[in-house]
Scaffold this motif. Sequence first.
Motif, PDB file in Angstrom:
ATOM      1  N   GLY A   1     -31.911   9.003 -24.354  1.00  0.00           N
ATOM      2  CA  GLY A   1     -31.058   9.857 -25.179  1.00  0.00           C
ATOM      3  C   GLY A   1     -29.940  10.506 -24.379  1.00  0.00           C
ATOM      4  O   GLY A   1     -29.469  11.583 -24.696  1.00  0.00           O
TER       5      GLY A   1
ATOM      6  N   GLN B   1     -24.466  10.427 -23.906  1.00  0.00           N
ATOM      7  CA  GLN B   1     -23.206  11.154 -23.729  1.00  0.00           C
ATOM      8  C   GLN B   1     -22.539  10.838 -22.409  1.00  0.00           C
ATOM      9  O   GLN B   1     -21.357  11.057 -22.235  1.00  0.00           O
ATOM     10  CB  GLN B   1     -23.463  12.647 -23.781  1.00  0.00           C
ATOM     11  CG  GLN B   1     -23.644  13.152 -25.167  1.00  0.00           C
ATOM     12  CD  GLN B   1     -24.031  14.597 -25.103  1.00  0.00           C
ATOM     13  OE1 GLN B   1     -23.216  15.440 -24.816  1.00  0.00           O
ATOM     14  NE2 GLN B   1     -25.284  14.878 -25.355  1.00  0.00           N
TER      15      GLN B   1
ATOM     16  N   TYR C   1     -18.274  10.898 -21.407  1.00  0.00           N
ATOM     17  CA  TYR C   1     -17.598  11.894 -20.583  1.00  0.00           C
ATOM     18  C   TYR C   1     -17.363  11.467 -19.146  1.00  0.00           C
ATOM     19  O   TYR C   1     -16.804  12.203 -18.378  1.00  0.00           O
ATOM     20  CB  TYR C   1     -18.382  13.206 -20.610  1.00  0.00           C
ATOM     21  CG  TYR C   1     -18.403  13.814 -21.977  1.00  0.00           C
ATOM     22  CD1 TYR C   1     -17.199  14.169 -22.586  1.00  0.00           C
ATOM     23  CD2 TYR C   1     -19.591  13.991 -22.677  1.00  0.00           C
ATOM     24  CE1 TYR C   1     -17.195  14.701 -23.858  1.00  0.00           C
ATOM     25  CE2 TYR C   1     -19.591  14.522 -23.952  1.00  0.00           C
ATOM     26  CZ  TYR C   1     -18.393  14.883 -24.536  1.00  0.00           C
ATOM     27  OH  TYR C   1     -18.374  15.404 -25.783  1.00  0.00           O
TER      28      TYR C   1
ATOM     29  N   THR D   1     -18.332  14.225 -12.951  1.00  0.00           N
ATOM     30  CA  THR D   1     -19.247  15.289 -13.350  1.00  0.00           C
ATOM     31  C   THR D   1     -20.303  14.789 -14.331  1.00  0.00           C
ATOM     32  O   THR D   1     -21.395  15.315 -14.385  1.00  0.00           O
ATOM     33  CB  THR D   1     -18.472  16.450 -13.990  1.00  0.00           C
ATOM     34  OG1 THR D   1     -17.567  15.886 -14.920  1.00  0.00           O
ATOM     35  CG2 THR D   1     -17.722  17.227 -12.956  1.00  0.00           C
TER      36      THR D   1
ATOM     37  N   TRP E   1     -24.419  15.432 -14.477  1.00  0.00           N
ATOM     38  CA  TRP E   1     -25.126  15.821 -15.693  1.00  0.00           C
ATOM     39  C   TRP E   1     -26.267  14.854 -15.995  1.00  0.00           C
ATOM     40  O   TRP E   1     -27.387  15.243 -16.314  1.00  0.00           O
ATOM     41  CB  TRP E   1     -24.125  15.843 -16.850  1.00  0.00           C
ATOM     42  CG  TRP E   1     -24.732  16.107 -18.181  1.00  0.00           C
ATOM     43  CD1 TRP E   1     -24.981  17.320 -18.732  1.00  0.00           C
ATOM     44  CD2 TRP E   1     -25.147  15.132 -19.141  1.00  0.00           C
ATOM     45  NE1 TRP E   1     -25.541  17.161 -19.968  1.00  0.00           N
ATOM     46  CE2 TRP E   1     -25.657  15.835 -20.242  1.00  0.00           C
ATOM     47  CE3 TRP E   1     -25.145  13.741 -19.148  1.00  0.00           C
ATOM     48  CZ2 TRP E   1     -26.151  15.182 -21.356  1.00  0.00           C
ATOM     49  CZ3 TRP E   1     -25.639  13.090 -20.251  1.00  0.00           C
ATOM     50  CH2 TRP E   1     -26.141  13.811 -21.343  1.00  0.00           C
TER      51      TRP E   1
ATOM     52  N   ASN F   1     -30.261  15.831 -16.121  1.00  0.00           N
ATOM     53  CA  ASN F   1     -31.018  15.708 -17.359  1.00  0.00           C
ATOM     54  C   ASN F   1     -32.149  14.704 -17.271  1.00  0.00           C
ATOM     55  O   ASN F   1     -33.226  14.910 -17.812  1.00  0.00           O
ATOM     56  CB  ASN F   1     -30.082  15.358 -18.512  1.00  0.00           C
ATOM     57  CG  ASN F   1     -29.353  16.590 -18.996  1.00  0.00           C
ATOM     58  OD1 ASN F   1     -29.907  17.389 -19.716  1.00  0.00           O
ATOM     59  ND2 ASN F   1     -28.131  16.766 -18.535  1.00  0.00           N
TER      60      ASN F   1
ATOM     61  N   LYS G   1     -16.740  21.101 -16.790  1.00  0.00           N
ATOM     62  CA  LYS G   1     -17.064  20.100 -17.797  1.00  0.00           C
ATOM     63  C   LYS G   1     -18.415  20.351 -18.457  1.00  0.00           C
ATOM     64  O   LYS G   1     -18.780  19.664 -19.403  1.00  0.00           O
ATOM     65  CB  LYS G   1     -17.069  18.714 -17.151  1.00  0.00           C
ATOM     66  CG  LYS G   1     -15.666  18.247 -16.879  1.00  0.00           C
ATOM     67  CD  LYS G   1     -15.610  16.751 -16.813  1.00  0.00           C
ATOM     68  CE  LYS G   1     -14.171  16.323 -16.612  1.00  0.00           C
ATOM     69  NZ  LYS G   1     -14.069  14.952 -16.174  1.00  0.00           N
TER      70      LYS G   1
ATOM     71  N   LEU H   1     -18.746  20.560 -22.162  1.00  0.00           N
ATOM     72  CA  LEU H   1     -18.659  19.335 -22.960  1.00  0.00           C
ATOM     73  C   LEU H   1     -20.001  18.627 -23.055  1.00  0.00           C
ATOM     74  O   LEU H   1     -20.285  17.939 -24.014  1.00  0.00           O
ATOM     75  CB  LEU H   1     -17.650  18.378 -22.328  1.00  0.00           C
ATOM     76  CG  LEU H   1     -16.200  18.840 -22.334  1.00  0.00           C
ATOM     77  CD1 LEU H   1     -15.349  17.880 -21.544  1.00  0.00           C
ATOM     78  CD2 LEU H   1     -15.701  18.917 -23.766  1.00  0.00           C
ATOM     79  N   LEU H   2     -20.807  18.786 -22.013  1.00  0.00           N
ATOM     80  CA  LEU H   2     -22.010  17.976 -21.918  1.00  0.00           C
ATOM     81  C   LEU H   2     -23.279  18.679 -22.379  1.00  0.00           C
ATOM     82  O   LEU H   2     -24.250  18.041 -22.703  1.00  0.00           O
ATOM     83  CB  LEU H   2     -22.196  17.534 -20.466  1.00  0.00           C
ATOM     84  CG  LEU H   2     -21.137  16.541 -19.979  1.00  0.00           C
ATOM     85  CD1 LEU H   2     -21.137  16.462 -18.462  1.00  0.00           C
ATOM     86  CD2 LEU H   2     -21.364  15.172 -20.575  1.00  0.00           C
TER      87      LEU H   2
ATOM     88  N   ASP I   1     -24.287  20.235 -24.955  1.00  0.00           N
ATOM     89  CA  ASP I   1     -24.743  20.372 -26.331  1.00  0.00           C
ATOM     90  C   ASP I   1     -25.793  19.332 -26.703  1.00  0.00           C
ATOM     91  O   ASP I   1     -26.119  19.134 -27.849  1.00  0.00           O
ATOM     92  CB  ASP I   1     -23.565  20.310 -27.308  1.00  0.00           C
ATOM     93  CG  ASP I   1     -22.733  19.069 -27.088  1.00  0.00           C
ATOM     94  OD1 ASP I   1     -23.134  18.253 -26.239  1.00  0.00           O
ATOM     95  OD2 ASP I   1     -21.697  18.926 -27.746  1.00  0.00           O
ATOM     96  N   MET I   2     -26.337  18.663 -25.707  1.00  0.00           N
ATOM     97  CA  MET I   2     -27.303  17.609 -25.961  1.00  0.00           C
ATOM     98  C   MET I   2     -28.503  18.092 -26.760  1.00  0.00           C
ATOM     99  O   MET I   2     -28.984  17.409 -27.646  1.00  0.00           O
ATOM    100  CB  MET I   2     -27.772  17.038 -24.640  1.00  0.00           C
ATOM    101  CG  MET I   2     -28.627  15.829 -24.810  1.00  0.00           C
ATOM    102  SD  MET I   2     -29.263  15.307 -23.238  1.00  0.00           S
ATOM    103  CE  MET I   2     -30.925  15.830 -23.390  1.00  0.00           C
TER     104      MET I   2
END
Lengths: 818, 50
Positions: free
Chosen positions: A50, A53, A57, A111, A115, A119, B39, B42-43, B45-46
């Motif tokens: 999941g 994203q 980005y 970046t 992320w 995650n 940034k 932007l990221l 909100d998962m």
Amino acid sequence: MTARALMDLCFHCHQPLTGEVYFVTDKSGEQLPMCCIGCKVVTETILTLGLNQFYQYRDVLPKQALSDININSSDYESFNSPEIYQQYVDITDEAKTHCQSTLFIEGINCTACAWLIENRLLQMDGILSCQVNYTNQFATIEWNNSIIQLSDIFAALSAIGYKAHLSQLLDLEKNIKATNRKSLIRLGVAGFGMMQVMMMAIGLYAGAFNGIESSYRSFLQWVSMMITLPIFVYVSQPFIKNAYFALKHKRLVMDLPISIALVAILLQSLLATLYHQGEVYFDSICMFLFFLTLGRYLEMRARHKSSEVLLKLMKLMPSTATKVTLVNNKVVDQKLVPIEQLQVGDVVSVTEKQTFPADGLLMSEATTVNESMLTGEFLPKKRIKGDLVSAGTIQLGQKVLVKITKIGGQTKLMSIARLLEKAQRDHKIQSPIADRFASYFIAFVLVIAAITGFVWFQSGSERWLEIALSVLVVACPCALSLATPIALTVAINTLSKKGLLILKSHILENLSAVKYCFFDKTGTLTKGQLLLDEIVNHSSMSEEVILKLACQLEQMVSHPVAHVFQSIAGKKNFDLPLLKTQHFLNAGVEATINGKTYRIGKPDFVLQLQKASSKLFRDPQNRMIILLGDQTQMIASFYLSDQIRSVSEKVINWLRNRKIEPILLTGDGSKAVDYAADRLGIKTVYKDQSPEQKYQVIKKYSDQGFKTMVVGDGSNDSIAMGAADISFSMGTGTVLAKTASDGVILNDDLSLIKTVADYSEKTQKIIRQNMIWSIGYNLLAMPVAILGWVEPFVAVIGMSFSSIIVTVNALRLRKGAD
Amino acid sequence: MEIIMFLIPMSMVILILVITIFCWAIKDGQYDDIDKHAKAILLDDMNDDR
């Protein structure tokens, strides 16, 4: 998602789809094309977790994942050994379950990568925390060792396409981090303090115009003093220390007059506050401190940026090595150990594509080594038994054994690192000429102030100290001391946005005086990589078929020549079935297709197959010749060469228009040099030059009084770079070259030299304007102050105004940057 | 105007507080990587997606 518009590109890495295409189905049922199994696995993992994203980005594309993706945590089992844990993992609790470690992660481009990693790891059971630093590519991870182990973390990172390395923060890096934090605190304290004191100052100014009760006036002065004093003590330390050391060594530096002026103004303000007479300048002191600290901070950031290149490289050094125990030259035992535990005399085994952990002697028969990290040479070097191999270079052949001769700090790579550290320490952004001039001017101001005080004292005035100090305040070197550094800082920042990293700011001063410009050939004027120039067909087959055959033979080989064909196969979308090939070291590749044996490689190697006599293959341009043949006939010859950059010619012409003579100075001794010089119209050529000879050539020109400039990319240029007045290195060059040079052309665009020249002129103009303004202002105001006529608040406004003009003027250099 | 005799010392207390928090934030490593946080908005909100 952008990839959908480009259906012929791999969804994950955006490589063109060649050969077999793999598909991954996303949530909405769409088929996403993948170029290889590696990319497929990575994408599947990212989507099923999941974390899609990431694809929206990211701003830099990941490398092709290929098949070195290991998702099985058993492959990393050896990382769970007690030795590794002891060296790289901090265990923080009694039960030995709470672990923390910092990993260096290869492949963080943007970046979004940071992320994704955070995650992914936080989704795993047992991970307590994870912080990824995008700038230096470190991940600090805490985990519960009874649930999850180091090997699982490595495997998880690998599954999403990142390669982790065990690492300990290098000293240089710790240093950078610490100084960065310290300077930020200084800057913050100065900034907050400045705002507070200025608020008080507004009250005092308003009071000076509209009248104020003396008790309030005194109160505001006292508060300003109480804020300024601790801030002054904390923030001014670097300047005062510098001034003290300079004084001790009898040198005149900018920090000395700055410190004297700061202390003098502070003293005057203190006296005024304590004895309720005269004016206070606390707001000016704080503002001056803030701007000076800001300038130093920006300067420091630029300096740190330049060491990042090297740090990244050093972090790619392996953190572990496979130590083997030999009995009668047979391997009886092997063990993974941290690199720190290696000792001189140990024997390690290094497999294909691994990096050598230390300098050592080769014990196996022969192999090839990629030394581009040290020398910039893109063709692999052959090494035979007994030859020296260097830490940091990459082993390309079969598994070899190496006997270690030098470890840790003694290795070639680390000695380069030390050189860089020293260069970083010694260097400061400043302009020597302007600096000296400003220093003399300020020394002059100090003398005048002293004489003024003395004369007023002699004439029996009680105001002698106040007047002497007011001369200092009026002639405060704020604007003057900001004039040069702020212009240089703005110019350097602007240029770095354009892809040019200025390491030593004297470039901006000396460039206009250069008479001779020396260019290295390979990698500087040329692209530094092999490209297919020409195919000569000796058979009845079509060129397309021949190319396909050659690509098929070369597809699995890791060698620059093979890479030429692999990139052609990629561009032409060849569908190549896998083939069992045999790779001959330093010769070529052999394979059997439909019972026919084919060879591709060096002329001798291919001609051997046909049992033909070794005919002479010569090319007037001295390009590399690769033959393709079967048992009966020669099929084709390929001419490969390192092509001249398209921008080179433009730059050479531009130099000539500016009356700068271009000279080719290269270690290459082949005819290709003459050919390149001819093409570019360079008249003076020095070829087949050793690093020392290059140095001698530069010295010869400098001794005649000419200013010289060197542009190069290899370590063999680095000595010459030191001797030249100005030097540039290419972004793709070796670390040693980048370290030795004054500026790095990050995107390898030679035309940036022209941009620097333009900026050099502009910067000089701005600096001159700033100097004229600040000195002119000081010279005008000083006589008035000497006579004791200066209204205090006018002096302060003039001082601040002067600094602001200088700053705004320097900011004009940013025009056209974004 | 006596009020400023109280308000200004108050502002100094706040100043000390601000500087303390600023120093803590830096030592905590919050300013070590300035690019990432730009940034993050932007990221992050998962969690809402699921």
